[in-house]
Scaffold this motif. Structure first.
Motif, mmCIF file in Angstrom:
data_model
loop_
_atom_site.group_PDB
_atom_site.id
_atom_site.type_symbol
_atom_site.label_atom_id
_atom_site.label_comp_id
_atom_site.label_asym_id
_atom_site.label_seq_id
_atom_site.Cartn_x
_atom_site.Cartn_y
_atom_site.Cartn_z
ATOM 1 N N ALA A 71 2.601 -6.122 -2.021
ATOM 2 C CA ALA A 71 1.582 -5.480 -2.863
ATOM 3 C C ALA A 71 0.562 -6.482 -3.373
ATOM 4 O O ALA A 71 -0.621 -6.149 -3.515
ATOM 5 C CB ALA A 71 2.249 -4.765 -4.040
ATOM 6 N N TYR A 72 0.992 -7.711 -3.669
ATOM 7 C CA TYR A 72 0.048 -8.727 -4.120
ATOM 8 C C TYR A 72 -0.843 -9.194 -2.972
ATOM 9 O O TYR A 72 -1.999 -9.563 -3.182
ATOM 10 C CB TYR A 72 0.785 -9.930 -4.704
ATOM 11 C CG TYR A 72 1.433 -9.704 -6.049
ATOM 12 C CD1 TYR A 72 0.956 -8.749 -6.945
ATOM 13 C CD2 TYR A 72 2.532 -10.460 -6.447
ATOM 14 C CE1 TYR A 72 1.554 -8.544 -8.172
ATOM 15 C CE2 TYR A 72 3.141 -10.270 -7.679
ATOM 16 C CZ TYR A 72 2.639 -9.314 -8.542
ATOM 17 O OH TYR A 72 3.233 -9.134 -9.763
ATOM 18 N N ILE A 73 -0.316 -9.212 -1.784
ATOM 19 C CA ILE A 73 -1.106 -9.655 -0.629
ATOM 20 C C ILE A 73 -2.211 -8.651 -0.308
ATOM 21 O O ILE A 73 -3.367 -9.026 -0.102
ATOM 22 C CB ILE A 73 -0.208 -9.874 0.604
ATOM 23 C CG1 ILE A 73 0.824 -10.980 0.323
ATOM 24 C CG2 ILE A 73 -1.056 -10.239 1.827
ATOM 25 C CD1 ILE A 73 1.877 -11.134 1.413
ATOM 26 N N VAL A 74 -1.855 -7.366 -0.285
ATOM 27 C CA VAL A 74 -2.845 -6.341 0.068
ATOM 28 C C VAL A 74 -3.564 -5.788 -1.165
ATOM 29 O O VAL A 74 -4.498 -4.998 -1.046
ATOM 30 C CB VAL A 74 -2.208 -5.186 0.873
ATOM 31 C CG1 VAL A 74 -1.583 -5.726 2.151
ATOM 32 C CG2 VAL A 74 -1.185 -4.421 0.053
ATOM 33 N N GLU A 75 -3.103 -6.220 -2.341
ATOM 34 C CA GLU A 75 -3.713 -5.847 -3.626
ATOM 35 C C GLU A 75 -3.722 -4.343 -3.858
ATOM 36 O O GLU A 75 -4.665 -3.782 -4.424
ATOM 37 C CB GLU A 75 -5.132 -6.410 -3.745
ATOM 38 C CG GLU A 75 -5.174 -7.920 -3.689
ATOM 39 C CD GLU A 75 -6.567 -8.481 -3.889
ATOM 40 O OE1 GLU A 75 -7.539 -7.839 -3.408
ATOM 41 O OE2 GLU A 75 -6.695 -9.535 -4.534
ATOM 42 N N ASN A 76 -2.629 -3.682 -3.468
ATOM 43 C CA ASN A 76 -2.576 -2.229 -3.605
ATOM 44 C C ASN A 76 -1.132 -1.758 -3.605
ATOM 45 O O ASN A 76 -0.284 -2.331 -2.929
ATOM 46 C CB ASN A 76 -3.336 -1.568 -2.454
ATOM 47 C CG ASN A 76 -3.276 -0.049 -2.505
ATOM 48 O OD1 ASN A 76 -2.407 0.570 -1.901
ATOM 49 N ND2 ASN A 76 -4.199 0.555 -3.229
ATOM 50 N N ARG A 77 -0.877 -0.714 -4.391
ATOM 51 C CA ARG A 77 0.421 -0.044 -4.359
ATOM 52 C C ARG A 77 0.208 1.423 -4.714
ATOM 53 O O ARG A 77 -0.475 1.748 -5.671
ATOM 54 C CB ARG A 77 1.399 -0.698 -5.329
ATOM 55 C CG ARG A 77 2.754 0.000 -5.475
ATOM 56 C CD ARG A 77 3.508 0.157 -4.166
ATOM 57 N NE ARG A 77 3.834 -1.063 -3.499
ATOM 58 C CZ ARG A 77 4.989 -1.728 -3.658
ATOM 59 N NH1 ARG A 77 5.908 -1.291 -4.489
ATOM 60 N NH2 ARG A 77 5.208 -2.828 -2.972
ATOM 61 N N GLU A 78 0.795 2.302 -3.930
ATOM 62 C CA GLU A 78 0.719 3.735 -4.196
ATOM 63 C C GLU A 78 1.790 4.107 -5.217
ATOM 64 O O GLU A 78 2.908 3.612 -5.176
ATOM 65 C CB GLU A 78 0.922 4.515 -2.896
ATOM 66 C CG GLU A 78 0.723 6.019 -3.022
ATOM 67 C CD GLU A 78 1.995 6.755 -3.406
ATOM 68 O OE1 GLU A 78 1.884 7.881 -3.921
ATOM 69 O OE2 GLU A 78 3.104 6.208 -3.214
ATOM 70 N N PHE A 79 1.422 4.980 -6.152
ATOM 71 C CA PHE A 79 2.362 5.443 -7.169
ATOM 72 C C PHE A 79 1.955 6.846 -7.589
ATOM 73 O O PHE A 79 0.791 7.077 -7.918
ATOM 74 C CB PHE A 79 2.336 4.495 -8.383
ATOM 75 C CG PHE A 79 3.300 4.862 -9.486
ATOM 76 C CD1 PHE A 79 4.611 4.421 -9.457
ATOM 77 C CD2 PHE A 79 2.891 5.646 -10.560
ATOM 78 C CE1 PHE A 79 5.493 4.757 -10.477
ATOM 79 C CE2 PHE A 79 3.772 5.991 -11.571
ATOM 80 C CZ PHE A 79 5.086 5.545 -11.530
ATOM 81 N N MET A 80 2.873 7.782 -7.541
ATOM 82 C CA MET A 80 2.606 9.174 -7.913
ATOM 83 C C MET A 80 1.420 9.756 -7.143
ATOM 84 O O MET A 80 0.643 10.548 -7.668
ATOM 85 C CB MET A 80 2.362 9.278 -9.421
ATOM 86 C CG MET A 80 3.583 9.038 -10.285
ATOM 87 S SD MET A 80 4.885 10.299 -10.105
ATOM 88 C CE MET A 80 4.071 11.771 -10.686
ATOM 89 N N GLY A 81 1.280 9.347 -5.885
ATOM 90 C CA GLY A 81 0.191 9.851 -5.056
ATOM 91 C C GLY A 81 -1.164 9.265 -5.383
ATOM 92 O O GLY A 81 -2.180 9.720 -4.842
#
Length: 283
Positions: A71-81
């Motif tokens: 998540a730190y590498i791609v700078e993104n994380r999905e959460f609750m859609g």
């Protein structure tokens, strides 16, 4: 090297780092190829990467092999859609926390104009998800550190809820202690790892995620004690206090809540069957 070759070769190399090595490789490929989706990866397995794409992918994979979270590498994380920007300095949103958010949404979905307090902004995952899915609610989000507040504000704008969220720098309730604020819901996913267990955590957690978002004192319960005791001043009659807890902490946290006058306390299991959420009411 083709996409297929990269997936085969690097999935093998990541087996000791990740529980999902192939997925990690595919996510890094999507990023290196300019943000394509997974369907593109699967339909173009014989495609050769350009030199620039290969250099970029190699940079990403070297970071991952060192244990840096995906998540730190791609700078993104999905959460609750929803999509959340993340960077080092904020706790990475986890699926376990969705159990807490889903339960609160279910409890509160028929209520209007709720005032919610989230203690510990992190990436803004809880704050923003509640604002998004309880569309008449107003949320205040507290954090002691600047980076989570900065990231939370950015994610609130991205997800279209910034007008109903106020981010406040605060050590627990300190910044609102001289006010008459009261809330329908107080929610927190506080640091709950016992101090002695920190060194046993996976490299990608202990070496990269913020220590002050992990360590919860000698037994992991310090913040539950502090928040529960102080919350009584800020919660409305029939208000809800809701926590995410560690895998073996539900009973202890429920007892802390009982000792502070909360009633109708119950727990909620996550998808793995672990008591992950504790909720109580101030009557």
């Amino acid at each position: 090297m083709t996409i297929k070759d990269i997936i085969i070769n690097y999935s093998k190399k990541l087996e000791n780092i990740s529980d999902t090595p192939r997925l990690d490789v595919e996510i890094l490929l999507e990023k290196a190829l300019g943000g394509v989706d997974n369907l593109y990866i699967r339909l173009n397995l014989n495609k050769e990467l350009t030199k620039d794409q290969e250099i970029l992918f190699n940079d990403f994979i070297e970071d991952r092999l060192k244990g840096r979270p995906i998540a730190y590498i791609v700078e993104n994380r999905e959460f609750m859609g929803l999509d959340f920007y993340v960077k080092e300095g904020v706790l990475i949103p986890r699926p376990d926390t969705e159990t807490l958010v889903e339960e609160l949404i279910d409890i509160c979905k028929s209520k209007e104009n709720l005032h919610i307090l989230d203690i510990g902004t992190g990436s803004g995952a809880i704050t923003i998800s509640l604002a998004k899915y309880l569309p008449t609610s107003m949320v205040k989000s507290l954090d002691i550190s600047d980076i989570p507040l900065e990231v939370g504000k950015q994610n609130a704008i991205t997800n279209g809820v910034s007008e109903r969220i106020e981010f406040i720098k605060s050590d627990l309730f300190n910044s609102i202690e001289n006010t008459d604020m009261k809330f329908d819901v107080i929610v927190s996913n506080p640091p709950y790892i016992p101090k002695c267990d920190i060194d046993t955590l996976h490299t990608q957690v202990k070496d990269y995620e913020p220590y002050n978002a992990l360590e919860g004192g000698e037994d992991g319960l310090d913040f539950y004690r502090k928040i529960t005791a102080q919350s009584k001043k800020y919660i409305k009659e029939n208000g809800i206090l809701a926590y995410e807890v560690g895998h073996d902490q539900a009973k202890d946290v429920a007892e802390i809540m009982v000792n502070n006058g909360y009633t109708n306390i119950y727990t909620k299991k996550d998808l793995q069957g672990i008591d992950r959420v504790v909720i109580g009411y101030k009557l």
